[in-house]
Write a protein that holds these residues in place. Structure first.
Motif, PDB file in Angstrom:
ATOM      1  N   MET A   7       0.837  -1.203   0.000  1.00 25.01           N
ATOM      2  CA  MET A   7       0.000   0.000   0.000  1.00 25.01           C
ATOM      3  C   MET A   7       0.872   1.253   0.000  1.00 25.01           C
ATOM      4  O   MET A   7       1.826   1.368   0.750  1.00 25.01           O
ATOM      5  N   SER A   8       0.542   2.191  -0.891  1.00 28.46           N
ATOM      6  CA  SER A   8       1.296   3.426  -1.006  1.00 28.46           C
ATOM      7  C   SER A   8       1.170   4.265   0.256  1.00 28.46           C
ATOM      8  O   SER A   8       0.113   4.328   0.877  1.00 28.46           O
ATOM      9  N   GLU A   9       2.261   4.931   0.648  1.00 29.66           N
ATOM     10  CA  GLU A   9       2.225   5.827   1.794  1.00 29.66           C
ATOM     11  C   GLU A   9       1.756   7.224   1.394  1.00 29.66           C
ATOM     12  O   GLU A   9       1.402   8.028   2.244  1.00 29.66           O
ATOM     13  N   GLN A  10       1.742   7.520   0.084  1.00 27.14           N
ATOM     14  CA  GLN A  10       1.294   8.823  -0.397  1.00 27.14           C
ATOM     15  C   GLN A  10      -0.236   8.861  -0.428  1.00 27.14           C
ATOM     16  O   GLN A  10      -0.870   8.038  -1.077  1.00 27.14           O
ATOM     17  N   PRO A  11      -0.845   9.798   0.300  1.00 21.05           N
ATOM     18  CA  PRO A  11      -2.310   9.876   0.247  1.00 21.05           C
ATOM     19  C   PRO A  11      -2.804  10.148  -1.165  1.00 21.05           C
ATOM     20  O   PRO A  11      -2.198  10.933  -1.912  1.00 21.05           O
ATOM     21  N   ILE A  12      -3.892   9.490  -1.522  1.00 27.49           N
ATOM     22  CA  ILE A  12      -4.514   9.799  -2.804  1.00 27.49           C
ATOM     23  C   ILE A  12      -5.408  11.022  -2.678  1.00 27.49           C
ATOM     24  O   ILE A  12      -5.496  11.843  -3.587  1.00 27.49           O
ATOM     25  N   LEU A  13      -6.047  11.150  -1.506  1.00 21.48           N
ATOM     26  CA  LEU A  13      -6.925  12.291  -1.241  1.00 21.48           C
ATOM     27  C   LEU A  13      -6.613  12.808   0.144  1.00 21.48           C
ATOM     28  O   LEU A  13      -6.537  12.041   1.105  1.00 21.48           O
ATOM     29  N   GLU A  14      -6.453  14.123   0.230  1.00 19.04           N
ATOM     30  CA  GLU A  14      -6.016  14.713   1.497  1.00 19.04           C
ATOM     31  C   GLU A  14      -6.700  16.058   1.708  1.00 19.04           C
ATOM     32  O   GLU A  14      -6.841  16.855   0.772  1.00 19.04           O
ATOM     33  N   ALA A  15      -7.139  16.297   2.920  1.00 19.65           N
ATOM     34  CA  ALA A  15      -7.688  17.597   3.307  1.00 19.65           C
ATOM     35  C   ALA A  15      -6.751  18.238   4.311  1.00 19.65           C
ATOM     36  O   ALA A  15      -6.280  17.572   5.241  1.00 19.65           O
ATOM     37  N   ARG A  16      -6.506  19.517   4.137  1.00 20.11           N
ATOM     38  CA  ARG A  16      -5.623  20.249   5.045  1.00 20.11           C
ATOM     39  C   ARG A  16      -6.325  21.510   5.531  1.00 20.11           C
ATOM     40  O   ARG A  16      -6.586  22.438   4.754  1.00 20.11           O
ATOM     41  N   GLY A  17      -6.651  21.511   6.799  1.00 18.45           N
ATOM     42  CA  GLY A  17      -7.191  22.713   7.432  1.00 18.45           C
ATOM     43  C   GLY A  17      -8.503  23.208   6.863  1.00 18.45           C
ATOM     44  O   GLY A  17      -8.716  24.424   6.742  1.00 18.45           O
ATOM     45  N   LEU A  18      -9.437  22.286   6.543  1.00 15.33           N
ATOM     46  CA  LEU A  18     -10.713  22.722   5.977  1.00 15.33           C
ATOM     47  C   LEU A  18     -11.599  23.358   7.050  1.00 15.33           C
ATOM     48  O   LEU A  18     -11.761  22.810   8.135  1.00 15.33           O
ATOM     49  N   SER A  19     -12.178  24.493   6.707  1.00 16.78           N
ATOM     50  CA  SER A  19     -13.095  25.178   7.612  1.00 16.78           C
ATOM     51  C   SER A  19     -14.370  25.537   6.863  1.00 16.78           C
ATOM     52  O   SER A  19     -14.340  25.895   5.688  1.00 16.78           O
ATOM     53  N   ARG A  20     -15.483  25.399   7.585  1.00 16.89           N
ATOM     54  CA  ARG A  20     -16.775  25.773   6.992  1.00 16.89           C
ATOM     55  C   ARG A  20     -17.730  26.160   8.108  1.00 16.89           C
ATOM     56  O   ARG A  20     -17.912  25.417   9.074  1.00 16.89           O
ATOM     57  N   ARG A  21     -18.338  27.346   7.946  1.00 16.61           N
ATOM     58  CA  ARG A  21     -19.315  27.832   8.911  1.00 16.61           C
ATOM     59  C   ARG A  21     -20.681  27.928   8.251  1.00 16.61           C
ATOM     60  O   ARG A  21     -20.799  28.249   7.075  1.00 16.61           O
ATOM     61  N   PHE A  22     -21.709  27.634   9.038  1.00 18.14           N
ATOM     62  CA  PHE A  22     -23.086  27.859   8.618  1.00 18.14           C
ATOM     63  C   PHE A  22     -23.687  28.861   9.599  1.00 18.14           C
ATOM     64  O   PHE A  22     -24.131  28.498  10.683  1.00 18.14           O
ATOM     65  N   GLY A  23     -23.635  30.147   9.228  1.00 18.61           N
ATOM     66  CA  GLY A  23     -24.071  31.180  10.163  1.00 18.61           C
ATOM     67  C   GLY A  23     -23.145  31.214  11.367  1.00 18.61           C
ATOM     68  O   GLY A  23     -21.934  31.400  11.239  1.00 18.61           O
ATOM     69  N   HIS A  24     -23.701  31.002  12.566  1.00 23.05           N
ATOM     70  CA  HIS A  24     -22.900  31.017  13.781  1.00 23.05           C
ATOM     71  C   HIS A  24     -22.364  29.628  14.147  1.00 23.05           C
ATOM     72  O   HIS A  24     -21.669  29.485  15.154  1.00 23.05           O
ATOM     73  N   VAL A  25     -22.684  28.631  13.339  1.00 24.65           N
ATOM     74  CA  VAL A  25     -22.268  27.254  13.628  1.00 24.65           C
ATOM     75  C   VAL A  25     -21.015  26.906  12.823  1.00 24.65           C
ATOM     76  O   VAL A  25     -20.988  27.055  11.598  1.00 24.65           O
ATOM     77  N   THR A  26     -19.990  26.440  13.512  1.00 26.43           N
ATOM     78  CA  THR A  26     -18.766  25.996  12.858  1.00 26.43           C
ATOM     79  C   THR A  26     -18.843  24.491  12.666  1.00 26.43           C
ATOM     80  O   THR A  26     -18.759  23.721  13.627  1.00 26.43           O
ATOM     81  N   ALA A  27     -19.010  24.073  11.408  1.00 21.37           N
ATOM     82  CA  ALA A  27     -19.120  22.642  11.112  1.00 21.37           C
ATOM     83  C   ALA A  27     -17.735  22.009  10.952  1.00 21.37           C
ATOM     84  O   ALA A  27     -17.504  20.883  11.398  1.00 21.37           O
ATOM     85  N   LEU A  28     -16.828  22.714  10.303  1.00 26.13           N
ATOM     86  CA  LEU A  28     -15.436  22.269  10.172  1.00 26.13           C
ATOM     87  C   LEU A  28     -14.532  23.366  10.694  1.00 26.13           C
ATOM     88  O   LEU A  28     -14.690  24.535  10.340  1.00 26.13           O
ATOM     89  N   ASP A  29     -13.580  22.987  11.529  1.00 30.74           N
ATOM     90  CA  ASP A  29     -12.724  23.965  12.186  1.00 30.74           C
ATOM     91  C   ASP A  29     -11.261  23.579  11.980  1.00 30.74           C
ATOM     92  O   ASP A  29     -10.584  23.125  12.878  1.00 30.74           O
TER      93      ASP A  29
END
Length: 253
Positions: A1-23
């Motif tokens: 198995m490859s050690e290189q990620p095929i898909l990677e997220a770095r520091g994703l943030s998303r707010r819905f109004g006053h709600v922080t869904a991703l921080d």
């Protein structure tokens, strides 16, 4: 198995109004592995999956595919990269048969004049669907009946086979064993292993810790919109995973 990620997220943030869904959420999955994504309700799992599958824009952060920054702005872009998602509602058309569902929106047209007039190649689609089901050992008993008349396990198998047929890199499975019986659940978990063994990365979102332990290679834990722990499944326990989800135990790197 490859050690290189095929898909990677770095520091994703998303707010819905006053709600922080991703921080500042991080995530990664490698080719040919099953990564379980777990967390309590409201931890950000669904938001993260939607962001990585082109169904939701993020406010900040970076997504990388094969090590390179990429903008996955729509599900069509995700499909073009070889990424497919099976949501809990399966998104199957209950009045259509398994073959029609397999090629829904991707119908194979006959070449030449007939194709230009909109005639579908039913024979080729039927062969393709049967091959996809056989590849994963899916027990689809009848290709001619509406999927709405089939068992939950068969519908789940069709949805997964469809995703894998079109995805050659990453498949997201959102609670694929929810509301299934013991035998149907075993079939779905076996299907996940088969997908992994064909070199496709599988992201398994589940609340069932026994299923997570049984089928995953690694487990990543979200809490309050952030990845707080990553475990090698063979080296962890159900208690440790639950502790990471609730914040009772210390965090793992």
């Amino acid at each position: 198995m490859s050690e290189q990620p095929i898909l990677e997220a770095r520091g994703l943030s998303r707010r819905f109004g006053h709600v922080t869904a991703l921080d500042g959420a991080d995530f990664d999955v490698r080719p040919g592995e099953v990564v379980a994504l777990i967390g309590d309700n409201g931890a950000g799992k669904s938001t993260l999956v939607k962001a990585l599958s082109g169904n939701l824009a993020v406010d900040s952060g970076e997504i990388r595919f094969d090590g390179k920054p990429v903008a996955i702005e729509t599900p069509t872009v995700a499909s073009g990269l070889g990424i497919e998602t099976v949501y809990q509602d399966l998104a199957l058309a209950p009045h259509l048969d398994p073959v029609a569902n397999m090629f829904l929106g991707r119908e194979v047209m006959r070449p030449g004049v007939l194709g230009a007039l909109g005639f579908m190649d039913a024979k080729q689609m039927r062969v393709g669907a049967q091959e996809a089901f056989d590849l994963l050992g899916a027990t689809v008993t009848d290709l001619n009946v509406p999927v709405g008349s089939m068992s939950g396990g068969q519908r789940q198998a069709i949805a997964i086979a469809r995703a894998v047929h079109w995805a050659n890199r990453v498949v997201f499975l959102d609670e694929p064993t929810a509301a299934l019986g013991v035998r149907q659940t075993a079939n779905v978990l076996d299907t996940i292993r088969r997908v992994r063994d064909h070199g496709v990365a599988v992201v398994f979102i589940s609340h069932s810790m026994p299923h997570v332990i049984e089928v995953s290679d690694r487990v990543q834990v979200l809490r309050m919109g952030r990845r707080v722990a990553t475990f090698e499944t063979a080296q962890t326990s159900m208690e440790e995973l639950v502790g990471a989800m609730t914040g009772v135990n210390g965090e793992a790197a």
